[in-house]
Design an enzyme around this catalytic site. Structure first.
Site, short mmCIF file in Angstrom:
data_model
loop_
_atom_site.label_atom_id
_atom_site.label_comp_id
_atom_site.label_asym_id
_atom_site.label_seq_id
_atom_site.Cartn_x
_atom_site.Cartn_y
_atom_site.Cartn_z
N ASN A 1 25.54 112.43 5.70
CA ASN A 1 26.80 112.00 5.48
C ASN A 1 27.29 113.31 5.46
O ASN A 1 26.88 114.50 4.14
CB ASN A 1 26.91 111.45 3.95
CG ASN A 1 28.16 111.37 4.16
OD1 ASN A 1 29.06 111.06 4.63
ND2 ASN A 1 28.31 110.72 2.66
N TRP A 2 28.14 114.06 5.81
CA TRP A 2 28.53 115.87 6.08
C TRP A 2 30.26 115.04 4.76
O TRP A 2 30.67 115.94 4.89
CB TRP A 2 29.40 115.65 7.55
CG TRP A 2 28.48 116.21 7.98
CD1 TRP A 2 27.52 116.06 7.71
CD2 TRP A 2 27.95 116.56 10.06
NE1 TRP A 2 26.17 116.99 8.82
CE2 TRP A 2 27.04 117.21 10.10
CE3 TRP A 2 28.97 116.73 10.54
CZ2 TRP A 2 26.78 117.40 11.12
CZ3 TRP A 2 29.02 116.93 11.86
CH2 TRP A 2 27.95 117.44 11.95
N LYS A 3 30.59 114.15 4.84
CA LYS A 3 31.53 113.55 3.59
C LYS A 3 32.66 114.42 4.25
O LYS A 3 33.38 114.74 5.61
CB LYS A 3 31.36 114.47 2.41
CG LYS A 3 29.97 113.86 1.86
CD LYS A 3 29.28 114.17 0.00
CE LYS A 3 28.17 113.78 -0.15
NZ LYS A 3 27.98 113.43 -1.64
N HIS B 1 30.15 103.92 0.03
CA HIS B 1 29.64 105.03 -1.18
C HIS B 1 30.28 104.91 -2.58
O HIS B 1 31.86 104.17 -2.03
CB HIS B 1 30.21 105.99 0.35
CG HIS B 1 29.56 107.62 -0.47
ND1 HIS B 1 29.21 107.80 -1.55
CD2 HIS B 1 28.04 108.19 -0.66
CE1 HIS B 1 29.23 109.07 -1.61
NE2 HIS B 1 28.14 108.62 -0.90
N GLU C 1 21.47 104.95 -4.12
CA GLU C 1 21.93 106.56 -4.63
C GLU C 1 22.59 105.58 -6.58
O GLU C 1 23.58 105.69 -6.66
CB GLU C 1 23.77 106.33 -3.92
CG GLU C 1 23.50 106.61 -2.57
CD GLU C 1 23.94 107.98 -2.36
OE1 GLU C 1 23.83 109.11 -1.57
OE2 GLU C 1 25.64 107.58 -1.84
N GLY D 1 25.32 114.73 -5.36
CA GLY D 1 26.20 115.88 -5.46
C GLY D 1 25.79 116.76 -6.88
O GLY D 1 26.20 117.79 -6.48
N SER E 1 21.27 113.99 -4.29
CA SER E 1 20.87 115.21 -4.42
C SER E 1 19.52 115.82 -3.77
O SER E 1 18.80 115.89 -3.94
CB SER E 1 19.99 116.31 -5.74
OG SER E 1 21.43 115.37 -5.93
N GLY F 1 23.89 114.18 1.98
CA GLY F 1 24.79 114.48 1.61
C GLY F 1 24.58 116.16 1.95
O GLY F 1 24.96 117.35 3.40
P1 PGA Z 1 24.04 114.85 -2.06
O1 PGA Z 1 25.27 113.15 -1.45
O2 PGA Z 1 23.05 114.85 -0.91
O3 PGA Z 1 25.22 115.87 -1.67
O4 PGA Z 1 23.97 114.43 -3.08
C1 PGA Z 1 24.61 112.26 -1.15
C2 PGA Z 1 25.75 111.37 -0.39
O5 PGA Z 1 26.00 110.85 -2.26
O6 PGA Z 1 25.83 111.28 0.85
#
Ligand code: PGA
Length: 235
Positions: free
Chosen positions: A9-11, A97, A154, A160, A197, A218
């Protein structure tokens, strides 16, 4: 053995041009990983079409990060239809999400509608759930009567932050989700993935979790070497 699922997930970290440059540089190596694992790359909307072209002859899967809850074309300014995602090569799409709940006022009802719109065009929704109102989220998912499900658990405090919950607490939460879904779907046609994470530092512990079929990654998915390490340390 079922293939493990890795969702990148590149957000909103990587721009259109950066996404294309990344794909030009790394498609070949990712394609090798994708022969033995389900690798789903989820860039922002604008990069979907060119990445769809780039991945066409490979086993790499393309995923979007969200879609409209509307299933018919119409006056819905700013929304992106599931049908359009299909046309540019998406076979997966993340919905629900936590960041959508947090920043965009997402609701459980809309998440279910988004998933329904995706199922109508044969895109597999990856439905994220978090610990608040978890029962309500799971009920909405089960009411979809989807032929197959991918659910991403999640914990919000892990997204994050670089920190994962103690493994025993995580396993308890996952067992609860797993048993609720397995009871409602005796066909067993669902996958449960963990997100929050997932990094080279945490993956060893996370791979000890039972009932987990893959990971939603992420920040660490933006770094090619870290992403590759996560995939190779898991399998
Ligand atoms: P992260 O994000 O790996 O940066 O914690 C995960 C996500 O929610 O896509």
């Amino acid at each position: 053995m079922n293939k493990k699922i890795f969702i990148a997930n590149w957000k909103m970290y990587r721009s259109f041009a950066e996404s294309i440059a990344w794909a030009a540089q790394h498609t070949q190596e990712i394609a090798i990983l994708a022969e033995h694992n389900t690798i789903i790359i989820c860039p922002e909307f604008t990069a979907l079409a060119p990445l769809g072209e780039q991945f066409k002859e490979t086993s790499i899967k393309l995923g979007a990060q969200n879609c409209s809850e509307q299933s018919q074309p119409g006056a819905f300014t700013g929304q992106v239809a599931a049908q359009s995602l299909k046309e540019v090569g998406c076979t997966y799409c993340i919905v629900g999400h936590w960041e959508q709940y947090h920043y965009q006022g997402e609701t459980i009802i809309k998440v279910a509608a988004r998933a329904q719109a995706l199922l109508a065009v044969d895109i597999q929704p990856i439905i994220c759930v978090h610990e608040q109102n978890l029962d309500e989220q799971l009920e909405a998912i089960l009411s979809l009567n989807a032929p197959s499900l991918i659910i991403a658990y999640e914990p919000t405090k892990s997204i994050g932050t670089g920190k994962i919950p103690p493994i025993s607490a995580l396993q308890t939460a996952i067992d609860t989700i797993h048993s609720k879904i397995a009871t409602a779907l005796p066909s067993g046609n669902f996958s449960l993935v963990y997100g929050g994470s997932v990094m080279p530092d945490t993956i060893k512990q996370l791979t000890t979790l039972k009932h987990i079929d893959g990971f939603l990654i992420g920040c660490a998915s933006l770094d090619f070497q870290k992403f590759k390490n996560i995939v190779t340390l898991t399998v």
